[in-house]
Design a protein around this motif. Structure first.
Motif, PDB file in Angstrom:
ATOM      1  N   ALA A  74     -54.110  18.158  67.357  1.00  0.00           N
ATOM      2  CA  ALA A  74     -54.527  16.971  66.607  1.00  0.00           C
ATOM      3  C   ALA A  74     -53.488  15.855  66.745  1.00  0.00           C
ATOM      4  N   VAL A  75     -52.218  16.239  66.741  1.00  0.00           N
ATOM      5  CA  VAL A  75     -51.156  15.249  66.925  1.00  0.00           C
ATOM      6  C   VAL A  75     -51.242  14.655  68.332  1.00  0.00           C
ATOM      7  N   LEU A  76     -51.471  15.502  69.337  1.00  0.00           N
ATOM      8  CA  LEU A  76     -51.632  15.018  70.708  1.00  0.00           C
ATOM      9  C   LEU A  76     -52.830  14.085  70.813  1.00  0.00           C
ATOM     10  N   PHE A  77     -53.900  14.444  70.134  1.00  0.00           N
ATOM     11  CA  PHE A  77     -55.137  13.654  70.146  1.00  0.00           C
ATOM     12  C   PHE A  77     -54.868  12.227  69.672  1.00  0.00           C
ATOM     13  N   VAL A  78     -54.051  12.095  68.643  1.00  0.00           N
ATOM     14  CA  VAL A  78     -53.768  10.771  68.065  1.00  0.00           C
ATOM     15  C   VAL A  78     -52.631  10.074  68.805  1.00  0.00           C
ATOM     16  N   VAL A  79     -51.507  10.746  68.938  1.00  0.00           N
ATOM     17  CA  VAL A  79     -50.317  10.116  69.510  1.00  0.00           C
ATOM     18  C   VAL A  79     -50.464   9.936  71.018  1.00  0.00           C
ATOM     19  N   GLY A  80     -51.024  10.943  71.689  1.00  0.00           N
ATOM     20  CA  GLY A  80     -51.155  10.873  73.138  1.00  0.00           C
ATOM     21  C   GLY A  80     -51.987   9.691  73.582  1.00  0.00           C
ATOM     22  N   VAL A  81     -53.175   9.560  73.005  1.00  0.00           N
ATOM     23  CA  VAL A  81     -54.048   8.443  73.380  1.00  0.00           C
ATOM     24  C   VAL A  81     -53.501   7.128  72.834  1.00  0.00           C
ATOM     25  N   GLY A  82     -53.026   7.133  71.598  1.00  0.00           N
ATOM     26  CA  GLY A  82     -52.492   5.909  71.003  1.00  0.00           C
ATOM     27  C   GLY A  82     -51.350   5.321  71.798  1.00  0.00           C
ATOM     28  N   SER A  83     -50.484   6.169  72.350  1.00  0.00           N
ATOM     29  CA  SER A  83     -49.337   5.676  73.108  1.00  0.00           C
ATOM     30  C   SER A  83     -49.749   4.972  74.386  1.00  0.00           C
ATOM     31  N   MET A  84     -50.936   5.315  74.913  1.00  0.00           N
ATOM     32  CA  MET A  84     -51.395   4.711  76.155  1.00  0.00           C
ATOM     33  C   MET A  84     -51.780   3.249  75.983  1.00  0.00           C
ATOM     34  N   PHE A  85     -51.851   2.788  74.742  1.00  0.00           N
ATOM     35  CA  PHE A  85     -52.071   1.361  74.502  1.00  0.00           C
ATOM     36  C   PHE A  85     -50.772   0.562  74.659  1.00  0.00           C
ATOM     37  N   PHE A  86     -49.670   1.281  74.891  1.00  0.00           N
ATOM     38  CA  PHE A  86     -48.379   0.619  75.023  1.00  0.00           C
ATOM     39  C   PHE A  86     -47.651   1.005  76.302  1.00  0.00           C
ATOM     40  N   ILE A  87     -48.057   2.104  76.937  1.00  0.00           N
ATOM     41  CA  ILE A  87     -47.486   2.511  78.227  1.00  0.00           C
ATOM     42  C   ILE A  87     -48.629   2.884  79.157  1.00  0.00           C
ATOM     43  N   GLY A  88     -48.381   2.849  80.468  1.00  0.00           N
ATOM     44  CA  GLY A  88     -49.395   3.287  81.410  1.00  0.00           C
ATOM     45  C   GLY A  88     -50.588   2.356  81.489  1.00  0.00           C
ATOM     46  N   ASN A  89     -50.422   1.169  82.041  1.00  0.00           N
ATOM     47  CA  ASN A  89     -51.504   0.182  82.172  1.00  0.00           C
ATOM     48  C   ASN A  89     -52.132  -0.192  80.836  1.00  0.00           C
ATOM     49  N   PRO A  90     -51.314  -0.555  79.840  1.00  0.00           N
ATOM     50  CA  PRO A  90     -51.867  -0.864  78.519  1.00  0.00           C
ATOM     51  C   PRO A  90     -52.845  -2.030  78.531  1.00  0.00           C
ATOM     52  N   LYS A  91     -52.700  -2.948  79.488  1.00  0.00           N
ATOM     53  CA  LYS A  91     -53.601  -4.103  79.573  1.00  0.00           C
ATOM     54  C   LYS A  91     -55.054  -3.665  79.573  1.00  0.00           C
TER      55      LYS A  91
END
Length: 231
Positions: A74-91
């Motif tokens: 559940a933590v991965l579900f939230v943090v993993g996807v959420g972090s991709m809005f700031f790293i890894g082609n966030p645009k």
């Protein structure tokens, strides 16, 4: 983004291909983090909830292991996807979020004929953007389902912190959110794996590229921008 025609593409397509880059590496990583964690949460959650399914939890060590795994994922579900809005082609993540909340007349026309397309036909609709009307609705299921399942999950995880009435409501909200998301995922998988007209789109989430023919047929407005060197 660029179209790879009669050349070897960025991800190693053989010569003679005619493909267009639809999803960047960051977008694909985000998608698969979400997908894998979703199915792990679904499996462990159903096993915890249902005595009928619980014996299947033996493959991961039983219900107690499932409870730990459920919370960890559940933590991965939230943090993993959420972090991709700031790293890894966030645009492109922010672009996706902006677009799925903006429905044009062309999107609604796609939605109206989508049932025909879902069952194997191809409806007549105006040129669609990177995400067509049907994909935007599926994305909204994902966005709101994720929000409600996360908030209700936090309440269930820390019941002593919240009012009892809120805790009682968290359980049905959690279950209904998962039901809503599972329904959307089933339709999404059918279109991506089995549908005769759209299953070629799966390659977009594997190597980033989809056939130009598919892009022109399903996302013509976006395809024309890409041809002109615009994102």
């Amino acid at each position: 983004m660029s179209i790879q025609t009669q050349t070897k593409g960025q991800f190693g397509q053989p010569a003679g291909t005619d493909k267009v880059l639809r999803f960047t590496l960051g977008e694909r990583v985000s998608h698969w983090i979400h997908a894998v964690s979703f199915f792990l949460l679904l499996f462990t959650g159903l096993g915890i909830l249902s005595l009928t399914i619980r014996p299947a939890l033996a493959v991961i060590g039983g219900v107690q292991v499932a409870r730990i795994l459920h919370r960890t994922v559940a933590v991965l579900f939230v943090v993993g996807v959420g972090s991709m809005f700031f790293i890894g082609n966030p645009k492109y993540h922010w672009e996706w979020l902006r677009m799925v909340f903006h429905f044009t007349k062309a999107d609604w026309q796609h939605v109206r004929v989508f049932p025909k397309e879902f069952f194997g036909g191809h409806g007549n609709y105006p040129a669609q953007d990177k995400y067509n009307g049907g994909e935007k609705i599926n994305s909204l299921f994902t966005v709101f389902g994720s929000i409600f399942i996360t908030l209700s999950g936090v309440v269930m995880w820390f019941p002593a912190v919240f009012p009892p009435a809120l805790v009682r409501w968290a359980y049905p909200v959690h279950d209904l959110s998962m039901f809503m998301m599972t329904t959307a995922v089933i339709g999404h998988m059918y279109l991506g794996l089995l549908h005769p007209d759209s299953r070629v789109s799966l390659s977009g989430m594997l190597n980033g590229y989809v056939p130009s023919k598919f892009a022109k047929a399903h996302h013509a407005a976006w395809y024309e921008r890409v041809k002109k060197g615009q994102n």
